[in-house]
Design a protein around this motif. Structure first.
Motif, PDB file in Angstrom:
ATOM      1  N   LEU A  44      44.601  53.136  -5.695  1.00 55.93           N
ATOM      2  CA  LEU A  44      43.965  53.100  -4.442  1.00 55.93           C
ATOM      3  C   LEU A  44      44.582  53.485  -3.484  1.00 55.93           C
ATOM      4  CD1 LEU A  44      42.706  49.080  -4.930  1.00 55.93           C
ATOM      5  CD2 LEU A  44      41.288  51.322  -4.956  1.00 55.93           C
ATOM      6  N   MET A  45      44.049  53.874  -2.333  1.00 58.86           N
ATOM      7  CA  MET A  45      44.826  54.156  -1.098  1.00 58.86           C
ATOM      8  C   MET A  45      45.296  52.786  -0.376  1.00 58.86           C
ATOM      9  SD  MET A  45      44.616  57.435  -0.648  1.00 58.86           S
ATOM     10  CE  MET A  45      43.769  59.087  -1.207  1.00 58.86           C
ATOM     11  N   PRO A  46      46.448  53.356   0.488  1.00 56.13           N
ATOM     12  CA  PRO A  46      46.611  51.995   1.225  1.00 56.13           C
ATOM     13  C   PRO A  46      45.851  51.324   2.113  1.00 56.13           C
ATOM     14  CG  PRO A  46      48.301  53.790   1.264  1.00 56.13           C
ATOM     15  CD  PRO A  46      47.345  54.458   0.847  1.00 56.13           C
ATOM     16  N   GLY A  47      45.540  50.293   2.116  1.00 52.59           N
ATOM     17  CA  GLY A  47      44.628  49.455   2.990  1.00 52.59           C
ATOM     18  C   GLY A  47      44.473  48.035   2.588  1.00 52.59           C
ATOM     19  N   GLU A  48      43.407  47.587   3.211  1.00 52.32           N
ATOM     20  CA  GLU A  48      43.073  46.076   2.813  1.00 52.32           C
ATOM     21  C   GLU A  48      41.780  46.249   1.873  1.00 52.32           C
ATOM     22  OE1 GLU A  48      44.575  43.507   4.054  1.00 52.32           O
ATOM     23  OE2 GLU A  48      45.890  44.983   5.170  1.00 52.32           O
ATOM     24  N   TYR A  49      42.027  45.257   0.761  1.00 51.52           N
ATOM     25  CA  TYR A  49      40.786  45.096  -0.313  1.00 51.52           C
ATOM     26  C   TYR A  49      40.746  43.611  -0.429  1.00 51.52           C
ATOM     27  CZ  TYR A  49      41.980  49.890  -1.030  1.00 51.52           C
ATOM     28  OH  TYR A  49      42.150  51.281  -0.993  1.00 51.52           O
TER      29      TYR A  49
ATOM     30  N   ARG B  56      36.649  45.121  -3.708  1.00 51.11           N
ATOM     31  CA  ARG B  56      35.865  45.907  -2.755  1.00 51.11           C
ATOM     32  C   ARG B  56      36.657  46.400  -1.565  1.00 51.11           C
ATOM     33  NH1 ARG B  56      30.705  43.907  -2.478  1.00 51.11           N
ATOM     34  NH2 ARG B  56      30.022  42.042  -4.075  1.00 51.11           N
ATOM     35  N   ASP B  57      36.009  47.247  -0.743  1.00 53.01           N
ATOM     36  CA  ASP B  57      36.941  47.781   0.473  1.00 53.01           C
ATOM     37  C   ASP B  57      36.762  47.173   1.420  1.00 53.01           C
ATOM     38  OD1 ASP B  57      34.418  48.570   1.129  1.00 53.01           O
ATOM     39  OD2 ASP B  57      34.767  50.918   0.719  1.00 53.01           O
ATOM     40  N   SER B  58      37.196  47.557   2.414  1.00 51.29           N
ATOM     41  CA  SER B  58      37.162  46.984   3.868  1.00 51.29           C
ATOM     42  C   SER B  58      35.610  47.142   4.211  1.00 51.29           C
ATOM     43  CB  SER B  58      37.825  47.597   4.919  1.00 51.29           C
ATOM     44  OG  SER B  58      37.377  49.085   4.963  1.00 51.29           O
TER      45      SER B  58
ATOM     46  N   VAL C 198      32.214  45.587  13.007  1.00 46.75           N
ATOM     47  CA  VAL C 198      31.979  45.389  11.521  1.00 46.75           C
ATOM     48  C   VAL C 198      33.532  44.956  11.006  1.00 46.75           C
ATOM     49  CG1 VAL C 198      31.797  46.620   9.526  1.00 46.75           C
ATOM     50  CG2 VAL C 198      29.966  46.630  10.992  1.00 46.75           C
ATOM     51  N   LEU C 199      34.368  45.794  11.625  1.00 50.19           N
ATOM     52  CA  LEU C 199      35.754  45.396  11.014  1.00 50.19           C
ATOM     53  C   LEU C 199      36.304  43.966  11.301  1.00 50.19           C
ATOM     54  CD1 LEU C 199      37.506  48.942  11.994  1.00 50.19           C
ATOM     55  CD2 LEU C 199      36.924  48.001   9.656  1.00 50.19           C
ATOM     56  N   SER C 200      35.796  43.511  12.580  1.00 47.64           N
ATOM     57  CA  SER C 200      36.256  42.087  12.975  1.00 47.64           C
ATOM     58  C   SER C 200      35.693  41.014  12.081  1.00 47.64           C
ATOM     59  CB  SER C 200      35.832  41.968  14.480  1.00 47.64           C
ATOM     60  OG  SER C 200      36.519  42.834  15.256  1.00 47.64           O
ATOM     61  N   TYR C 201      34.176  41.578  11.828  1.00 46.09           N
ATOM     62  CA  TYR C 201      33.540  40.499  10.792  1.00 46.09           C
ATOM     63  C   TYR C 201      33.981  40.531   9.584  1.00 46.09           C
ATOM     64  CZ  TYR C 201      29.430  39.005   8.090  1.00 46.09           C
ATOM     65  OH  TYR C 201      28.710  38.474   7.241  1.00 46.09           O
ATOM     66  N   LEU C 202      34.245  41.516   8.963  1.00 42.81           N
ATOM     67  CA  LEU C 202      34.987  41.835   7.448  1.00 42.81           C
ATOM     68  C   LEU C 202      36.277  40.834   7.439  1.00 42.81           C
ATOM     69  CD1 LEU C 202      33.887  45.125   6.339  1.00 42.81           C
ATOM     70  CD2 LEU C 202      32.976  43.199   5.771  1.00 42.81           C
ATOM     71  N   ALA C 203      37.027  41.244   8.461  1.00 44.69           N
ATOM     72  CA  ALA C 203      38.461  40.280   8.445  1.00 44.69           C
ATOM     73  C   ALA C 203      38.080  38.881   8.356  1.00 44.69           C
ATOM     74  CB  ALA C 203      39.116  40.956   9.571  1.00 44.69           C
ATOM     75  N   SER C 204      37.109  38.551   9.258  1.00 42.52           N
ATOM     76  CA  SER C 204      36.755  37.040   9.308  1.00 42.52           C
ATOM     77  C   SER C 204      36.443  36.570   8.039  1.00 42.52           C
ATOM     78  CB  SER C 204      35.901  36.814  10.549  1.00 42.52           C
ATOM     79  OG  SER C 204      35.441  35.529  10.485  1.00 42.52           O
ATOM     80  N   THR C 205      35.507  37.226   7.667  1.00 39.51           N
ATOM     81  CA  THR C 205      34.793  36.609   6.088  1.00 39.51           C
ATOM     82  C   THR C 205      35.910  36.670   5.141  1.00 39.51           C
ATOM     83  OG1 THR C 205      34.197  39.055   5.471  1.00 39.51           O
ATOM     84  CG2 THR C 205      32.633  37.704   6.608  1.00 39.51           C
TER      85      THR C 205
ATOM     86  N   ILE D 134      39.854  36.742  -3.450  1.00 38.31           N
ATOM     87  CA  ILE D 134      41.292  37.126  -3.148  1.00 38.31           C
ATOM     88  C   ILE D 134      41.099  38.185  -2.492  1.00 38.31           C
ATOM     89  CG2 ILE D 134      41.545  38.343  -5.222  1.00 38.31           C
ATOM     90  CD1 ILE D 134      44.407  37.362  -5.537  1.00 38.31           C
ATOM     91  N   ALA D 135      42.238  38.443  -1.165  1.00 36.49           N
ATOM     92  CA  ALA D 135      42.345  39.504  -0.522  1.00 36.49           C
ATOM     93  C   ALA D 135      43.494  39.951  -0.695  1.00 36.49           C
ATOM     94  CB  ALA D 135      42.239  39.125   1.062  1.00 36.49           C
ATOM     95  N   PHE D 136      43.796  41.296  -0.615  1.00 42.74           N
ATOM     96  CA  PHE D 136      45.158  41.729  -1.049  1.00 42.74           C
ATOM     97  C   PHE D 136      45.334  43.282  -0.206  1.00 42.74           C
ATOM     98  CE2 PHE D 136      42.445  43.347  -4.189  1.00 42.74           C
ATOM     99  CZ  PHE D 136      42.771  44.521  -4.435  1.00 42.74           C
ATOM    100  N   THR D 137      46.571  43.322  -0.047  1.00 44.47           N
ATOM    101  CA  THR D 137      46.942  44.758   0.637  1.00 44.47           C
ATOM    102  C   THR D 137      47.720  45.818  -0.092  1.00 44.47           C
ATOM    103  OG1 THR D 137      47.189  43.470   2.962  1.00 44.47           O
ATOM    104  CG2 THR D 137      48.033  45.710   2.772  1.00 44.47           C
ATOM    105  N   VAL D 138      46.975  46.910  -0.238  1.00 45.55           N
ATOM    106  CA  VAL D 138      47.890  48.029  -1.002  1.00 45.55           C
ATOM    107  C   VAL D 138      48.727  48.555  -0.006  1.00 45.55           C
ATOM    108  CG1 VAL D 138      47.555  50.019  -2.312  1.00 45.55           C
ATOM    109  CG2 VAL D 138      45.854  48.160  -2.845  1.00 45.55           C
ATOM    110  N   MET D 139      50.163  48.574  -0.623  1.00 41.25           N
ATOM    111  CA  MET D 139      50.976  49.241   0.694  1.00 41.25           C
ATOM    112  C   MET D 139      51.208  50.909   0.341  1.00 41.25           C
ATOM    113  SD  MET D 139      51.864  46.844   2.082  1.00 41.25           S
ATOM    114  CE  MET D 139      53.090  47.381   2.888  1.00 41.25           C
TER     115      MET D 139
END
Length: 387
Positions: free
Chosen positions: A331-336, A294-296, A223-230, A356-361
């Protein structure tokens, strides 16, 4: 799948000696070179974009469609819910369809009768049990369909996007029932676009891409690999994106998510979301901008829009911009990722999913140096001793 050969194709070939244009086209394979084993008691999630071959695979496994090549070996009865109303005769009542499905699964009338009350209670269609299924709403049909498929003791349960129809309560009941089926040592194959459900229910996942297996492994990692790809594939220069909807009189041309110093946003710091948009001809009106985060796991966490604050964005001319300020990003740190849309004078003009994809530090939300990075977001709070 091979091209469909019509009567016209046959007659054309007979009199001309040549194959029709349709026959000379290269065949389209919905699935190709698919091979996997599924053991008793495994719960397999199948993920992939629309058109990847997920539903075709389930139809093959359910013996609704036959493969052009290869073979499928199964042991045990298969209960399937593939589309709304699949397996139901529209002229028969709900009661009659329950017994008909049981017979098709190889059960006796007595065996179906033992499960009957449980099926009816789960589906919630008691009042319409003697009404022809053709008069059911799509929600009623899918509830009854899932109840029949999941309660008539199949050794293998095949479910395609059942969570896309129905309310939250029904979705919880479905997940609970599939968990119960799996805990009884039965096998479950589950297709869904809800990644959170795949991760929580499935022990293993298949990622299908263009009719082939891209990845096979533990559900969480697939799931994580699929979402990263999309996210990577979907997020491009927004002005060039073609996968958009709306009238198009006004289009989003730029999008950014930063802090006040034009750096990636951080937990607990001020954040800025900036839109730029343009139109081919001068247009006057009130703009509504929406930014759905949206979250990961592809779950919508929040919707930011000037509708909520009653702040009008007056648009006049060929270009414009809008800025949303978040004083303290929770938001907590992570990929959104985020879906964005633009409305003008009450009509949808432009919408791009996963624009758009963005990272929260990481950051110190409470400014105490003791912030816990647990959950999805922080909440402002205060404590005192109860007097």
């Amino acid at each position: 799948m091979q091209p469909y050969h019509t009567l016209r194709d046959t007659v054309t070939e007979l009199f001309t000696g040549r194959k029709s244009a349709q026959q000379t086209k290269k065949g389209f394979w919905a699935l190709r070179d698919i091979s996997f084993d599924l053991k008793q008691g495994e719960v397999l999630g199948i993920v992939g974009r629309n058109g990847a071959g997920k539903s075709t695979l389930l139809k093959l496994l359910s013996r609704i469609t036959t493969p052009d090549e290869g073979k499928i070996q199964t042991r045990g009865r298969i209960g399937s819910l593939l589309e709304v109303g699949t397996g139901f005769h529209p002229e028969l009542t709900g009661r009659e369809n329950i017994f008909m499905n049981g017979v098709l699964l190889g059960m006796t009338q007595r065996e179906v009768s033992r499960k009957f009350d449980e099926i009816v209670t789960f589906s919630g269609v008691e009042e319409f049990l003697d009404t022809p299924v053709k008069r059911y709403s799509s929600g009623m049909r899918v509830r009854l369909g899932f109840a029949v498929a999941a309660h008539l003791d199949p050794e293998i349960l095949v479910v395609d996007e059942v969570l896309a129809v129905g309310d939250a309560e029904f979705q919880r009941k479905c997940l609970g029932r599939m968990n119960a089926v799996a805990s009884e040592g039965r096998t479950v194959l589950f297709v869904s676009h809800q990644m959170e459900a795949i991760q929580s229910l499935c022990t293993r996942a298949l990622w299908l891409q263009s009719g082939q297996i891209k990845l096979d492994g533990p559900a969480e990692s697939v799931v994580l690999s699929y979402l990263a790809s999309t996210t990577k594939d979907a997020v491009s220069e927004i002005g060039l994106r073609e996968d958009r909807s709306g009238e198009g009189k006004v289009r989003i041309s730029g999008l950014r998510v930063t802090d006040d110093e034009n750096r990636p946003p951080s937990t607990g710091r001020s954040a800025t979301i900036g839109f730029t948009f343009s139109s081919e001809s001068p247009l006057q009106g009130v703009i509504i901008a929406r930014f759905a985060i949206r979250d990961s796991m592809d779950k919508v966490l929040a919707l930011l829009t000037n509708e909520s604050t009653n702040e009008e964005l007056i648009y006049d001319g060929l270009t414009g911009s809008a800025v949303c300020k978040i004083p303290k990003l929770p938001l907590m740190p992570g990929e959104y990722a985020a879906d964005v849309s633009l409305w003008c004078n009450g009509y949808l003009q432009d919408k791009v999913n996963r624009a758009i994809a963005f990272t929260v530090m990481p950051g110190d939300y409470e400014a105490t140096g003791k912030g816990h990075q647990v959950g999805v977001f922080h909440l402002d709070q205060s404590w005192n001793k109860n007097q």
